[in-house]
Design an enzyme around this catalytic site. Structure first.
Site, short mmCIF file in Angstrom:
data_model
loop_
_atom_site.label_atom_id
_atom_site.label_comp_id
_atom_site.label_asym_id
_atom_site.label_seq_id
_atom_site.Cartn_x
_atom_site.Cartn_y
_atom_site.Cartn_z
CG HIS A 81 -3.58 -1.28 -6.97
ND1 HIS A 81 -3.51 -0.15 -5.63
CD2 HIS A 81 -3.30 -2.81 -6.54
CE1 HIS A 81 -3.93 -1.26 -4.44
NE2 HIS A 81 -3.79 -2.30 -5.12
CD GLU A 125 -2.89 2.77 -5.81
OE1 GLU A 125 -3.98 2.49 -5.96
OE2 GLU A 125 -2.03 2.87 -5.10
NE ARG A 158 -4.26 -1.34 0.40
CZ ARG A 158 -4.12 -2.52 -0.86
NH1 ARG A 158 -3.76 -2.64 -1.14
NH2 ARG A 158 -5.57 -3.23 -1.02
#
Ligand SMILES: NC(=O)c1ccc[n+]([C@@H]2O[C@H](COP(=O)([O-])OP(=O)(O)OC[C@H]3O[C@@H](n4cnc5c(N)ncnc54)[C@H](O)[C@@H]3O)[C@@H](O)[C@H]2O)c1
Length: 307
Positions: A281, A261, A232
């Site tokens: 991601h 993000e 993360r």
């Protein structure tokens, strides 16, 4: 009264796998909402929420009067206020095993790619043409130790792969006692970083881990160091990471996750940095992981609703 399941958001497809599992017994609606207000609107009648990225803050959870259960599509639950859910008596579950191999493969691919200077070589060719000048000599794997911060399910898969490729493996995890043979334990993240060239992160994001990869850890990783983050973004102090890369106090970073993000501000500066390899991601993705995630999330919700 019938039971309503609301899928707030997923980027995993049209919801047909979930509908096949849930529709026979429940009313199901499928949305693509990502703000608190939108979740409050679409979830007003929900007994169960299935959520991927939408923010389930205390305001949202306390504003949904029928809500009894939440299932997160994925492992991390940092978009859900777990304390508020506990206080409100709302059960929260994740799908914790659908992409362990995928994320471990991604992290080890990053380590192996940097070990062979793939990105540096490719960017050098684009900038300077067909020359080896300026590309740091690759180390043999046995000279290039890997540090794993967070020795849980994914961290252990990374260790297995890295050992098989010949990298020495070091670990920091304050909650793990005994380590497998061939793995060296460390007491702090600074101590771990000082012992390795690649530092790969596999802890959850929470109050204790926020910004744990700070200036001191990056300094300890040093000018030959490579930071890999598939966990993360919030684990990393991004200002310190950007400064370390700019000042050549760190060699390289491979980032699948960022604080913001899609990236804005410092996250965007990192994503566009010449010594960063970024992926949006994607570490959890594979032909197997996505249908498995949809199926498991729906089965967990079905079982929760059945009591
Ligand atoms: N990029 C992606 O697509 C993707 C996909 C899946 C999971 N993830 C992330 O990967 C990470 C690891 O997932 P996992 O399934 O291996 O989790 P896990 O729960 O199996 O392992 C986490 C490990 O972190 C350790 N830990 C907990 N608190 C810590 C602390 N304060 N300091 C140091 N270590 C601590 C635990 O002891 C545990 O061993 C999570 O952050 C998850 O969100 C990312």
């Amino acid at each position: 009264m019938s039971t309503h399941i609301v899928i707030t958001d997923t980027n995993l497809g049209d919801g047909s796998i979930e509908l096949e599992i849930l529709r026979p017994a429940f009313e199901v609606s499928h949305h693509h909402v990502l703000t608190e207000d939108e979740v409050l609107e679409v979830g007003a009648e929900a007994d169960g929420l299935m959520v991927q990225w939408a923010p389930l803050t205390e305001r949202v959870l306390s504003g949904l009067p029928r809500l009894k259960a939440v299932v997160r599509y994925g492992i991390g639950m940092d978009n859900i206020d777990l304390d508020a859910a506990r206080r409100l008596g709302i059960t929260v579950r994740n799908v914790d095993d659908y992409c362990l191999a995928e994320v471990a493969d991604h992290a080890v691919a990053a380590i192996y790619a940097h070990n062979r200077r793939l990105t540096a070589g490719s960017r050098s060719y684009v900038a300077k043409g067909w020359t080896t000048a300026g590309i740091a000599l690759p180390l043999l794997p046995e000279e290039d130790p890997v540090g794993i911060a967070g020795f849980g399910r994914i961290g252990r898969e990374v260790a297995r792969r890295a050992l098989a490729l010949g990298f020495p493996v070091h670990v920091w995890d304050p909650f793990v006692g005994e380590l497998p043979e061939g793995v060296v334990g460390h007491a702090t993240p600074v101590e771990l970083a000082a012992a390795v060239n690649h530092l790969t992160l596999h802890m959850p994001s929470n109050e204790q881990t926020r910004g744990v990869i700070d200036k001191a850890v990056l300094d300890a990783l040093g000018p030959d160091g490579h930071l890999v983050n598939t966990a993360r973004g919030a684990l990393v102090d991004e200002e310190s990471l950007l400064a370390a890369l700019d000042q050549e106090k760190l060699a390289f970073a491979t980032l699948d996750v960022l604080v913001e993000e899609p990236p804005t501000g410092v996250s965007a500066e990192l994503a566009n940095h010449p010594r960063v390899l970024v992926t949006p991601h994607t570490a959890y993705l594979s032909t197997r992981s996505l249908p498995s995630l949809q199926r498991r999330a729906a089965e967990i919700m079905r079982d929760l609703m059945a009591g």
